[in-house]
Design a protein around this motif. Structure first.
Motif, short mmCIF file in Angstrom:
data_model
loop_
_atom_site.label_atom_id
_atom_site.label_comp_id
_atom_site.label_asym_id
_atom_site.label_seq_id
_atom_site.Cartn_x
_atom_site.Cartn_y
_atom_site.Cartn_z
N LEU A 1 0.82 -1.21 0.00
CA LEU A 1 0.00 0.00 0.00
C LEU A 1 0.85 1.25 0.00
O LEU A 1 1.90 1.29 0.65
N LYS A 2 0.38 2.26 -0.70
CA LYS A 2 1.03 3.55 -0.71
C LYS A 2 0.88 4.16 0.69
O LYS A 2 -0.11 3.92 1.37
N CYS A 3 1.88 4.93 1.12
CA CYS A 3 1.83 5.51 2.46
C CYS A 3 2.67 6.79 2.49
O CYS A 3 3.71 6.87 1.83
N ASP A 4 2.21 7.75 3.25
CA ASP A 4 2.99 8.96 3.50
C ASP A 4 4.33 8.52 4.09
O ASP A 4 4.37 7.70 5.01
N PRO A 5 5.46 9.03 3.58
CA PRO A 5 6.77 8.57 4.04
C PRO A 5 7.00 8.64 5.55
O PRO A 5 7.55 7.71 6.14
N LEU A 6 6.59 9.71 6.20
CA LEU A 6 6.79 9.82 7.65
C LEU A 6 5.94 8.79 8.39
O LEU A 6 6.40 8.14 9.33
N ARG A 7 4.72 8.64 7.94
CA ARG A 7 3.83 7.65 8.56
C ARG A 7 4.35 6.24 8.30
O ARG A 7 4.27 5.37 9.18
#
Length: 116
Positions: free
Chosen positions: A48-54
């Motif tokens: 899954l795609k994810c915000d890098p910090l998260r």
């Protein structure tokens, strides 16, 4: 267990099930952009795609979440669907991936999703 998450993705507006890399990987797209990849060999995972910090925080917090397999490790996570993560957590990760992709669409593309 994987099928329930494929079915969940298909409830998302504008989602299509594709196999652009061959039958080995089921790819869920919103419009023309990928947001979830399921191996079709029975391996219970989803990327899954994810915000890098998260993404980094999730990897530290959950051993079931690892850098995206064969994907950009900064923007993708691979999540084990082995029953150790709560269903609500998996649903939230799928929702986050979908929303990231929709947010990057043009206004016209987002509006076309509302008409579908």
């Amino acid at each position: 267990m994987t099928q329930q998450w494929i079915d969940y993705c298909l409830t998302k507006r504008g989602t299509s099930l594709t196999t652009p890399f061959g039958p080995e990987v089921i790819v869920m797209k919103v419009g023309t952009k990928m947001y979830a990849l399921f191996p079709s060999d029975g391996t219970p995972t989803v990327s899954l795609k994810c915000d890098p910090l998260r993404a980094d925080l999730l990897r530290e917090q959950y051993p079931e979440i690892t850098p995206g397999y064969h994907l950009n490790k900064q923007h993708w996570n691979t999540v084990a669907l082995d029953g150790n993560l709560a269903k609500a957590d998996i649903q939230g990760l799928i929702d986050h991936s979908y929303e990231l992709v929709v947010k990057k669409m043009t206004k016209a593309e987002r509006e076309s999703l509302m008409l579908a």
